[in-house]
Write an enzyme that holds these catalytic residues in place. Structure first.
Site, PDB file in Angstrom:
ATOM      1  N   PHE A   2     -21.396  -3.517  -5.313  1.00 54.09           N
ATOM      2  CA  PHE A   2     -22.380  -2.447  -5.308  1.00 54.09           C
ATOM      3  C   PHE A   2     -21.985  -1.515  -4.149  1.00 54.09           C
ATOM      4  CE2 PHE A   2     -25.409  -3.191  -8.806  1.00 54.09           C
ATOM      5  CZ  PHE A   2     -24.650  -4.139  -9.440  1.00 54.09           C
ATOM      6  N   ASN A   3     -22.818  -1.213  -3.163  1.00 61.05           N
ATOM      7  CA  ASN A   3     -22.378  -0.218  -2.170  1.00 61.05           C
ATOM      8  C   ASN A   3     -21.779  -0.884  -0.932  1.00 61.05           C
ATOM      9  OD1 ASN A   3     -24.217   1.250  -4.014  1.00 61.05           O
ATOM     10  ND2 ASN A   3     -23.614   2.935  -2.690  1.00 61.05           N
ATOM     11  N   ARG A  26     -26.605  14.864  -7.508  1.00 59.16           N
ATOM     12  CA  ARG A  26     -25.149  14.791  -7.727  1.00 59.16           C
ATOM     13  C   ARG A  26     -24.947  14.254  -9.138  1.00 59.16           C
ATOM     14  NH1 ARG A  26     -21.650  11.020  -3.704  1.00 59.16           N
ATOM     15  NH2 ARG A  26     -22.816   9.404  -4.773  1.00 59.16           N
ATOM     16  N   PHE A  40     -28.909  14.110  -1.969  1.00 59.34           N
ATOM     17  CA  PHE A  40     -28.627  14.578  -3.330  1.00 59.34           C
ATOM     18  C   PHE A  40     -29.790  14.256  -4.268  1.00 59.34           C
ATOM     19  CE2 PHE A  40     -23.888  13.797  -2.209  1.00 59.34           C
ATOM     20  CZ  PHE A  40     -23.787  15.056  -1.646  1.00 59.34           C
ATOM     21  N   GLY A  58     -24.085  12.295 -12.281  1.00 59.57           N
ATOM     22  CA  GLY A  58     -23.586  10.941 -12.495  1.00 59.57           C
ATOM     23  C   GLY A  58     -24.270   9.872 -11.657  1.00 59.57           C
ATOM     24  N   ASP A  59     -25.189  10.251 -10.760  1.00 60.30           N
ATOM     25  CA  ASP A  59     -25.860   9.236  -9.929  1.00 60.30           C
ATOM     26  C   ASP A  59     -27.014   8.588 -10.696  1.00 60.30           C
ATOM     27  OD1 ASP A  59     -24.423   9.277  -7.564  1.00 60.30           O
ATOM     28  OD2 ASP A  59     -25.697  10.771  -6.596  1.00 60.30           O
ATOM     29  N   TYR A  70     -13.875   6.415 -13.623  1.00 54.04           N
ATOM     30  CA  TYR A  70     -13.613   5.368 -12.626  1.00 54.04           C
ATOM     31  C   TYR A  70     -14.105   4.019 -13.143  1.00 54.04           C
ATOM     32  CZ  TYR A  70     -14.436   2.451  -8.551  1.00 54.04           C
ATOM     33  OH  TYR A  70     -14.490   1.387  -7.683  1.00 54.04           O
ATOM     34  N   ASP A  94       0.868  -1.179   0.000  1.00 53.42           N
ATOM     35  CA  ASP A  94       0.000   0.000   0.000  1.00 53.42           C
ATOM     36  C   ASP A  94       0.903   1.227   0.000  1.00 53.42           C
ATOM     37  OD1 ASP A  94      -3.239   0.322   1.150  1.00 53.42           O
ATOM     38  OD2 ASP A  94      -1.968   2.093   0.934  1.00 53.42           O
TER      39      ASP A  94
HETATM   40  N1  UFG Z   1     -25.771  10.494  -1.081  1.00 52.49           N
HETATM   41  C1  UFG Z   1     -26.460  11.566  -0.573  1.00 52.49           C
HETATM   42  N2  UFG Z   1     -25.780  12.431   0.242  1.00 52.49           N
HETATM   43  C2  UFG Z   1     -24.469  12.259   0.568  1.00 52.49           C
HETATM   44  C3  UFG Z   1     -23.765  11.147   0.041  1.00 52.49           C
HETATM   45  C4  UFG Z   1     -24.447  10.279  -0.791  1.00 52.49           C
HETATM   46  O1  UFG Z   1     -27.646  11.759  -0.838  1.00 52.49           O
HETATM   47  O2  UFG Z   1     -23.908  13.092   1.310  1.00 52.49           O
HETATM   48  C5  UFG Z   1     -26.493   9.530  -1.940  1.00 52.49           C
HETATM   49  C6  UFG Z   1     -25.890   9.404  -3.327  1.00 52.49           C
HETATM   50  O3  UFG Z   1     -26.432  10.369  -4.181  1.00 52.49           O
HETATM   51  C7  UFG Z   1     -26.275   7.969  -3.696  1.00 52.49           C
HETATM   52  C8  UFG Z   1     -26.290   7.242  -2.351  1.00 52.49           C
HETATM   53  O4  UFG Z   1     -26.377   8.257  -1.361  1.00 52.49           O
HETATM   54  O5  UFG Z   1     -27.565   7.963  -4.212  1.00 52.49           O
HETATM   55  C9  UFG Z   1     -25.043   6.431  -2.116  1.00 52.49           C
HETATM   56  O6  UFG Z   1     -23.921   7.275  -2.358  1.00 52.49           O
HETATM   57  P1  UFG Z   1     -22.416   6.844  -2.025  1.00 52.49           P
HETATM   58  O7  UFG Z   1     -21.565   8.017  -2.380  1.00 52.49           O
HETATM   59  O8  UFG Z   1     -22.355   6.314  -0.656  1.00 52.49           O
HETATM   60  O9  UFG Z   1     -22.168   5.643  -3.010  1.00 52.49           O
HETATM   61  P2  UFG Z   1     -22.327   5.582  -4.609  1.00 52.49           P
HETATM   62  O10 UFG Z   1     -23.588   4.809  -4.871  1.00 52.49           O
HETATM   63  O11 UFG Z   1     -22.222   6.884  -5.249  1.00 52.49           O
HETATM   64  O12 UFG Z   1     -21.002   4.844  -4.988  1.00 52.49           O
HETATM   65  C10 UFG Z   1     -20.791   3.504  -4.772  1.00 52.49           C
HETATM   66  C11 UFG Z   1     -19.317   3.208  -4.579  1.00 52.49           C
HETATM   67  C12 UFG Z   1     -18.548   3.477  -5.852  1.00 52.49           C
HETATM   68  C13 UFG Z   1     -19.176   2.735  -6.980  1.00 52.49           C
HETATM   69  C14 UFG Z   1     -20.613   3.134  -7.093  1.00 52.49           C
HETATM   70  C15 UFG Z   1     -21.284   2.418  -8.204  1.00 52.49           C
HETATM   71  O13 UFG Z   1     -18.800   3.994  -3.535  1.00 52.49           O
HETATM   72  O14 UFG Z   1     -17.211   3.044  -5.719  1.00 52.49           O
HETATM   73  O15 UFG Z   1     -21.291   2.824  -5.876  1.00 52.49           O
HETATM   74  O16 UFG Z   1     -22.232   3.246  -8.758  1.00 52.49           O
HETATM   75  F1  UFG Z   1     -18.565   3.009  -8.145  1.00 52.49           F
END
Ligand code: UFG
Length: 327
Positions: free
Chosen positions: A170-171, A280, A207, A282-283, A142, A31
Site C-alpha cells: 500500500f503506501n 488528481r 489533491f 486516478g486517485d 502501472y 540497478d
Molecule cells: N497527495 C496530495 N498532495 C500531494 C501528493 C499526494 O494530496 O502533493 C495525496 C494523493 O492524492 C493521495 C495521497 O496523498 O491521496 C497519497 O499519495 P502518494 O502519491 O503519496 O501515494 P499514492 O497513494 O498515489 O500511491 C501509492 C504508491 C503507488 C501505488 C499506489 C497504489 O506510491 O506506487 O499507492 O494506489 F501504486
C-alpha cells in the site's frame, strides 16, 4: 542465502538490501541508476550497474554469480501518474524487463522470486480493508504491468516450479537513519510535506477535499519501509514451503491527507501550509489493506504501525539529508 536484488539502489530495494545483509544474507544488487542512487547501495553488497532490458548482459551476470538462491525484483517504473502519460514505459518496459529477468533466472536454475507489487491492483474495492481475494481492477498501466507480471509468475510456477510471492504494497513510507526516499521529481505525500517543513516548497497542495471520507481527503494505508523489508525476508525464507503466494501489505489503518499533514506539523514543529487543489486523476478515495494472510501464514508483524513514528523516521532522514543522496 545469496539474493539478487534488482532495483537495490532505489528506496525500498536499498533498505531491504541492508536488512538482508543484517539478517546474514549475501546481496548482489543490479540497478541501472535511472532513479536509484549508488550511495544507497549497502557497502557490503556487490553492485552491478546493468539494465534488465539487456538480456545478454543479464545472462552474463547469472553466469558470473552462480548459485543465486532467490531474486527480489524491485526494479521498475513505479508512478501511477506517469503511467497514464507514458503507458508504454509500463506496459512494455516493466513487463519486458521482468520477462527477461525470469527467463534468464529460470535458465540459471533459480526458483525463488519475490515481486514488488502494488495496491494499484485494487482500483474499485468492494470491501475495505482490502484482502487478497478482492476483485483485481488495475487503476493504471502501472498497476496493469504488475498484474501482468503476477500472472507471468503464476505460469512460471506451473511450468518450471518457480516459488514466488507477490507483495502488494500500500503506501510505502518512512526512512532509516542511513537510507531514505529521494525521488526526482518527488510525487509522494510524506516527502513533499517534509520538503515544505524544510522550506524547500511554500506549501503542499491537497489533491481534492470532496471525497466521501471523514474530512473529504483521500484515505491511505501508510506502511513503514522496514516493515516491507521484513515481509520480503520472511517470505523469501518461507518460499520453499509456500509455493505461490500473494500478500497485501499495510497496517490496516487508514489516514486522510489532512491527518498526515497534521501529524507532520506535530512531528516537525513547522506550520506546513496546505492549499486545496483539484483531484488528481486516478486517485481512489480509500485504500486500506487487510494483511491478515501474511500475519497468519508468516507471523509478520509491523514494528512501526503508528503514523507519528513513521513520519518521525522520515523527518529524521530528510532533516539530515535535505538534498537526499546529493548525487
Ligand atoms: N497527495 C496530495 N498532495 C500531494 C501528493 C499526494 O494530496 O502533493 C495525496 C494523493 O492524492 C493521495 C495521497 O496523498 O491521496 C497519497 O499519495 P502518494 O502519491 O503519496 O501515494 P499514492 O497513494 O498515489 O500511491 C501509492 C504508491 C503507488 C501505488 C499506489 C497504489 O506510491 O506506487 O499507492 O494506489 F501504486
Amino acid at each position: 542465502m545469496r539474493i539478487l536484488v534488482t532495483g537495490g539502489a532505489g528506496y525500498i530495494g536499498s533498505i531491504t538490501s541492508a536488512e538482508l545483509i543484517r539478517a546474514g544474507h549475501e546481496v548482489i544488487v543490479i540497478d541501472n541508476l535511472y532513479q536509484g542512487h549508488r550511495a544507497a547501495v549497502p557497502p557490503e553488497a556487490t553492485f552491478i550497474q546493468a539494465d534488465l532490458a539487456n538480456r545478454q548482459e543479464l545472462s552474463e551476470i547469472f553466469a558470473a554469480y552462480p548459485g543465486i538462491d532467490g531474486i527480489m525484483h524491485f526494479a521498475s517504473y513505479t508512478l501511477v501518474g506517469e503511467s497514464m502519460e507514458k503507458p508504454m514505459l509500463y506496459l512494455r518496459d516493466n513487463v519486458t524487463n521482468a520477462g527477461n529477468l525470469l527467463e534468464v533466472a529460470i535458465a540459471a536454475g533459480v526458483r525463488r522470486f519475490i515481486l514488488s507489487s502494488t495496491a494499484n491492483l485494487f482500483d474499485q474495492p468492494e470491501r475495505i480493508p482490502i484482502a487478497e481475494h478482492e476483485r483485481i481492477v488495475p487503476g493504471s498501466p502501472y498497476g496493469e504491468s504488475k498484474f501482468f507480471i503476477e500472472r507471468m509468475l503464476h505460469w512460471m510456477a506451473r511450468i518450471y516450479g518457480m516459488r514466488y510471492a507477490c507483495l502488494r504494497y500500500f503506501n510505502a513510507c518512512g526512512d532509516t537513519p542511513e537510507r531514505g526516499e529521494d525521488h526526482d521529481p518527488e510525487t509522494h505525500l510524506i516527502p513533499i510535506v517534509l520538503q515544505v517543513a524544510l522550506g524547500q516548497r511554500p506549501h503542499v497542495t491537497i489533491f481534492g477535499d470532496d471525497y466521501p471520507t471523514r474530512d473529504g481527503t483521500c484515505v491511505r494505508d501508510y506502511i513503514h519501509v522496514l516493515d516491507l523489508a521484513s515481509a520480503h525476508i520472511l517470505a523469501m525464507e518461507a518460499l520453499d514451503r509456500l509455493g505461490e503466494r500473494r500478500y497485501n501489505l499495510g497496517n490496516g489503518q487508514g489516514f486522510t491527507v489532512r491527518e498526515v499533514i497534521e501529524t507532520a506539523r506535530k512531528v516537525t514543529g513547522h506550520p506546513i501550509p496546505a492549499v486545496v487543489g483539484p483531484r488528481r486523476p486516478g486517485d481512489p478515495a480509500v485504500l486500506v489493506a487487510s494483511s491478515e494472510t501474511i500475519r497468519a501464514e508468516l507471523g509478520w508483524q509491523p514494528r512501526f504501525p503508528d503514523l507519528e513514528s513513521i513520519i518521525a523516521s522520515a523527518w529524521e532522514w530528510h532533516r539530515t539529508h535535505p538534498h537526499g543522496y546529493d548525487d
